[in-house]
Motif scaffolding. Structure first.
Motif, PDB file in Angstrom:
ATOM      1  N   PRO A 152       0.828  -1.209   0.000  1.00 12.96           N
ATOM      2  CA  PRO A 152       0.000   0.000   0.000  1.00 12.96           C
ATOM      3  C   PRO A 152       0.859   1.254   0.000  1.00 12.96           C
ATOM      4  O   PRO A 152       1.931   1.289   0.610  1.00 12.96           O
ATOM      5  CB  PRO A 152      -0.820  -0.126   1.280  1.00 12.96           C
ATOM      6  CG  PRO A 152      -0.077  -1.075   2.149  1.00 12.96           C
ATOM      7  CD  PRO A 152       0.705  -1.971   1.238  1.00 12.96           C
ATOM      8  N   LEU A 174      -3.100   8.876  -3.147  1.00 14.99           N
ATOM      9  CA  LEU A 174      -2.390   7.734  -3.722  1.00 14.99           C
ATOM     10  C   LEU A 174      -1.750   8.200  -5.015  1.00 14.99           C
ATOM     11  O   LEU A 174      -2.351   8.973  -5.771  1.00 14.99           O
ATOM     12  CB  LEU A 174      -3.349   6.576  -3.995  1.00 14.99           C
ATOM     13  CG  LEU A 174      -4.022   6.012  -2.750  1.00 14.99           C
ATOM     14  CD1 LEU A 174      -5.400   6.596  -2.585  1.00 14.99           C
ATOM     15  CD2 LEU A 174      -4.096   4.522  -2.828  1.00 14.99           C
ATOM     16  N   GLU A 231      -6.076   1.518  -4.188  1.00 11.97           N
ATOM     17  CA  GLU A 231      -4.815   0.864  -4.583  1.00 11.97           C
ATOM     18  C   GLU A 231      -5.081  -0.119  -5.726  1.00 11.97           C
ATOM     19  O   GLU A 231      -4.356  -0.159  -6.716  1.00 11.97           O
ATOM     20  CB  GLU A 231      -4.185   0.126  -3.391  1.00 11.97           C
ATOM     21  CG  GLU A 231      -3.765   0.996  -2.247  1.00 11.97           C
ATOM     22  CD  GLU A 231      -2.440   1.718  -2.433  1.00 11.97           C
ATOM     23  OE1 GLU A 231      -1.807   1.611  -3.506  1.00 11.97           O
ATOM     24  OE2 GLU A 231      -2.026   2.404  -1.476  1.00 11.97           O
TER      25      GLU A 231
END
Length: 166
Positions: A5, A20, A130
């Motif tokens: 992650p 992200l 993710e």
């Protein structure tokens, strides 16, 4: 496969931002096309239909989710090929996010910023993003798509721990 992650949590005056990042050896225009053209989004997220423009709503089919539901997505802002701001409402609440692209020497960084109204449920949300970003990377590279089971529940604790980190 055990993907690692990468999400980070930032507290803001308006709440929290889950961020992200992925990097692509490609021009921003090409990565932008992967984020906005229905035939390309179908490869990693789902196709969409409608008249896309700021202030308008399109319908997106979530083909990698159970029952492949359609959902309405509002385009809040669009500045090709740099920024796409979207919002949607479902049974989990309101989702507000931005896709931000920056390019240097033919390498493009994509930052997905999910503006969270609450950090509750981040253990489910984080692994999902993710997964979808790795789906994008695989679709662009022509490699096999990852399996969601490689992300959840194994990454749940990582994202939940972000809420207690200072």
């Amino acid at each position: 496969m055990s993907p690692i992650p990468t999400g980070r949590l930032f507290r803001t005056d308006q709440g929290s931002d889950l961020v992200l990042t992925r990097t692509f050896r490609a021009l921003a225009d090409d990565v932008w096309a992967s984020l906005t053209e229905p035939e390309r989004t179908a490869r990693w997220f789902g196709p969409w239909e409608g008249e896309a423009a700021p202030g308008r709503t399109v319908k997106v089919q979530m083909v990698f989710e159970e029952q492949e539901p359609w959902m309405e997505v509002r385009i809040d802002a669009c500045d090709p090929p740099r920024r796409l701001a979207l919002s949607m409402v479902d049974e989990a609440g309101t989702w507000r996010m931005e896709l931000l692209l920056s390019e240097v020497d033919g390498v493009t960084e994509l930052r997905l910023v999910h503006h969270l109204s609450t950090e509750e449920g981040i253990g489910e949300v984080g692994p999902g993003w993710e997964y979808y970003l790795d789906m994008l990377a695989a679709s662009r590279a022509g490699t096999p798509l990852p399996a969601f089971d490689d992300y959840y529940p194994s990454q749940k604790a990582y994202f939940e721990d972000l809420t207690t980190a200072d």
